[in-house]
Design a protein around this motif. Structure first.
Motif, mmCIF file in Angstrom:
data_model
loop_
_atom_site.group_PDB
_atom_site.id
_atom_site.type_symbol
_atom_site.label_atom_id
_atom_site.label_comp_id
_atom_site.label_asym_id
_atom_site.label_seq_id
_atom_site.Cartn_x
_atom_site.Cartn_y
_atom_site.Cartn_z
ATOM 1 N N ARG A 1 -27.038 -15.907 24.015
ATOM 2 C CA ARG A 1 -27.923 -16.584 24.965
ATOM 3 C C ARG A 1 -27.309 -16.556 26.360
ATOM 4 O O ARG A 1 -26.097 -16.706 26.520
ATOM 5 C CB ARG A 1 -28.171 -18.028 24.526
ATOM 6 N N ASN A 2 -28.156 -16.360 27.363
ATOM 7 C CA ASN A 2 -27.704 -16.337 28.749
ATOM 8 C C ASN A 2 -27.496 -17.771 29.239
ATOM 9 O O ASN A 2 -28.455 -18.547 29.313
ATOM 10 C CB ASN A 2 -28.754 -15.636 29.617
ATOM 11 N N CYS B 1 -27.154 -18.818 32.114
ATOM 12 C CA CYS B 1 -27.845 -19.047 33.395
ATOM 13 C C CYS B 1 -29.345 -19.234 33.209
ATOM 14 O O CYS B 1 -30.063 -19.455 34.191
ATOM 15 C CB CYS B 1 -27.606 -17.876 34.344
ATOM 16 N N ARG B 2 -29.795 -19.141 31.966
ATOM 17 C CA ARG B 2 -31.229 -19.083 31.717
ATOM 18 C C ARG B 2 -31.969 -20.317 32.213
ATOM 19 O O ARG B 2 -33.066 -20.216 32.769
ATOM 20 C CB ARG B 2 -31.466 -18.898 30.220
ATOM 21 N N LYS C 1 -26.414 -13.925 36.849
ATOM 22 C CA LYS C 1 -27.423 -13.963 35.787
ATOM 23 C C LYS C 1 -27.655 -12.573 35.210
ATOM 24 O O LYS C 1 -27.813 -12.411 33.989
ATOM 25 C CB LYS C 1 -28.726 -14.535 36.349
ATOM 26 N N ARG C 2 -27.665 -11.558 36.062
ATOM 27 C CA ARG C 2 -27.809 -10.180 35.581
ATOM 28 C C ARG C 2 -26.625 -9.784 34.704
ATOM 29 O O ARG C 2 -26.780 -9.068 33.707
ATOM 30 C CB ARG C 2 -27.927 -9.225 36.766
ATOM 31 N N TRP D 1 -19.477 -4.664 33.112
ATOM 32 C CA TRP D 1 -20.795 -4.531 33.744
ATOM 33 C C TRP D 1 -20.724 -3.685 35.011
ATOM 34 O O TRP D 1 -21.582 -2.828 35.242
ATOM 35 C CB TRP D 1 -21.353 -5.915 34.063
ATOM 36 N N GLU E 1 -27.183 -11.287 31.338
ATOM 37 C CA GLU E 1 -28.258 -10.577 30.642
ATOM 38 C C GLU E 1 -27.722 -9.293 30.020
ATOM 39 O O GLU E 1 -28.107 -8.912 28.905
ATOM 40 C CB GLU E 1 -29.397 -10.258 31.619
ATOM 41 N N TYR E 2 -26.835 -8.627 30.742
ATOM 42 C CA TYR E 2 -26.201 -7.422 30.200
ATOM 43 C C TYR E 2 -25.374 -7.764 28.962
ATOM 44 O O TYR E 2 -25.368 -7.005 27.975
ATOM 45 C CB TYR E 2 -25.328 -6.783 31.275
ATOM 46 N N CYS E 3 -24.683 -8.895 29.016
ATOM 47 C CA CYS E 3 -23.882 -9.318 27.856
ATOM 48 C C CYS E 3 -24.767 -9.636 26.656
ATOM 49 O O CYS E 3 -24.405 -9.339 25.509
ATOM 50 C CB CYS E 3 -23.035 -10.536 28.227
ATOM 51 N N VAL E 4 -25.937 -10.236 26.914
ATOM 52 C CA VAL E 4 -26.874 -10.521 25.824
ATOM 53 C C VAL E 4 -27.407 -9.218 25.237
ATOM 54 O O VAL E 4 -27.480 -9.043 24.009
ATOM 55 C CB VAL E 4 -28.028 -11.412 26.322
ATOM 56 N N ASP E 5 -27.799 -8.282 26.114
ATOM 57 C CA ASP E 5 -28.313 -6.996 25.642
ATOM 58 C C ASP E 5 -27.252 -6.219 24.866
ATOM 59 O O ASP E 5 -27.585 -5.421 23.976
ATOM 60 C CB ASP E 5 -28.800 -6.161 26.827
#
Length: 460
Positions: free
Chosen positions: A183-184, A186-187, A169-170, A101, A173-177
């Motif tokens: 799933r994140n 940290c969601r 958390k960002r 990331w 989110e990058y890993c999910v994208d």
């Protein structure tokens, strides 16, 4: 027309036709049937808004077009793709994801080197706890435990923990994208609360006058000491050809404090100020750029940060005298055999070698280091608790307290919105509350004649 089959299970996924309002399968513009392919990756326990636990399916959905056979083929390809992704992610740890990331952030651009260093530090703290754990195995409870461990071991403030959580958390989110995880984690974690901002300290009118007077004396002493040293250099025939001139950064620091007190400019804006942005004819300073902590020139903090500031005559007089003095001093610096020449691109507040004055060094010069017993310049002025940024608060407080409207103060400080000015400096406005009450009393007394007080149960 026969209704299409509602759903077909296919391995660990399903193929469902997209239906219109009449119950018929939709078609795209090319006349192809529309299918929804869904891959399931099991269930995860989550907490809903009421604090109750429930099971949530981890799934990925994609749309495809064509016949049912085409949809089955697409589903099979999607399964194979995610199996490869799972194998890649299964070999990667949390630290591996952090490196990926951060590399992407550097390649994408848009973030300064100082910001990237801060991100690297925060993710390093999290990697100390989660670093070797496989990315696909990181759960919500793992992130929460890591946050607690970092808070305990590093003794970070709540505001720092809030920012570190946002960066983490960002990252997920990058890993999910990137389809490394579904799933994140940290969601559903509530971000740590920030520290409550206490009332910002600012100088009173009397304290500001005292500070300005002491700055005048300190500047005169600094220039006098500099000239004495230059006379000694002249006696040793060492006046020209030097790589630096000791004392320029000290005088520049005094000039920087003077500018902050008079204009409310940010530290980076003052350090990034050049002589081309100082208009002596109109007594104005044009804020067009800022200097970061990593000594990088960039645009001001906000779009509204690009502004023109009128400056009172006393400060402009000191700047004019300093410009003449600085030009003579820089002429003695010859790092490559050629004397430095003052131009429009020369920093107003310069270092001993005539370059940019490092904002971090300026803060150290001003505040010192209490842990090492080193006093700062503010201690010599008699203001040991005065933070450099509080000079900006002083500007806002004095203007608002003396009746200047919020919009004008917002423009002068370079805030993006007037609401930002109100949120940060509302404590300055209650000082006029009594005056406002008295004014309303005068208006009401003029508008409505005085009437007798009638008690309940009595006649007028």
């Amino acid at each position: 027309m026969a209704k299409p089959k509602q759903r077909e299970n296919y391995g660990n996924g399903s193929i469902t036709p997209e239906l219109d309002k009449d119950g018929n399968q939709k078609k795209n513009r090319k006349g192809q049937l529309v299918w929804r392919v869904c891959l399931s990756f099991g269930y995860e326990t989550v907490i809903d808004g009421n604090g109750n636990k429930r099971r949530k399916r981890n799934k990925v959905q994609r749309m495809c077009y064509g016949s049912l056979g085409d949809a089955r083929k697409f589903c099979k390809q999607l399964q194979a793709e995610y199996e490869n992704i799972d194998q890649q992610a299964a070999q990667g740890s949390f630290r591996w994801a952090c490196d990926k990331w951060l590399s992407w952030m550097r390649a994408k651009g848009g973030a300064s080197q100082a910001v990237l260093r801060q991100y690297t530090t925060w993710l390093g703290y999290m990697s100390d706890v989660l670093g070797d754990k496989k990315l696909v195995e990181v759960k919500k409870s793992d992130v929460e435990a890591a946050m607690v461990a970092v808070k305990t071991s590093r003794d970070l403030s709540n505001t720092t923990m809030n920012k570190m959580f946002a960066v983490t958390k960002r990252l997920f989110e990058y890993c999910v994208d990137s389809d490394w995880i579904t799933r994140n984690p940290c969601r559903n974690i509530e971000a740590p609360a920030k520290d409550r901002v206490t009332s910002r300290h600012s100088l009173t009118d009397e304290e500001s006058a005292v500070l300005r007077k002491r700055l005048d004396l300190a500047e005169a002493d600094a220039i006098s000491g500099y000239l004495e040293k230059e006379n000694r250099q002249s006696d040793h025939n060492n006046l020209f050809g030097r790589s630096c001139v000791r004392g320029l950064s000290h005088i520049s620091g005094i000039i920087a404090i003077r500018i902050m007190l008079a204009t409310g400019m940010r530290r980076g804006e003052v350090c990034g100020l050049t002589w081309g942005a100082v208009d002596f004819d109109n007594s104005q300073i044009y804020v067009r750029q800022s200097l970061t902590a990593s000594v990088e020139v960039k645009d001001p903090k906000t779009y509204s940060g690009r502004r023109s500031l009128f400056v009172e005559q006393n400060t402009m007089r000191h700047l004019k005298e300093w410009k003449t003095f600085q030009a003579k001093a820089l002429h003695m610096v010859m790092p490559d055999g050629t004397a430095l020449t003052q131009t429009d691109e020369t920093p107003v507040c310069c270092s001993d070698v005539g370059g940019w004055l490092d904002p971090t060094n300026l803060s150290r010069w001003w505040g010192g280091n209490k842990n090492k017993g080193r006093e700062g310049f503010r201690d010599s002025l008699g203001f040991p608790e005065l933070n450099m940024h509080e000079l900006r608060h002083t500007q806002a407080t004095m203007l608002l307290g003396n009746g200047i409207d919020v919009k004008s103060v917002q423009t002068r400080l370079g805030h993006s919105r007037a609401s930002v000015t109100l949120d940060q400096y509302a404590h300055a406005i209650p000082a006029n509350d009594k005056a406002a009450a008295d004014l309303m009393g005068e208006i009401m007394n003029k508008s409505v004649p005085e009437t007798p007080v009638v008690r309940i149960g009595e006649s007028a």
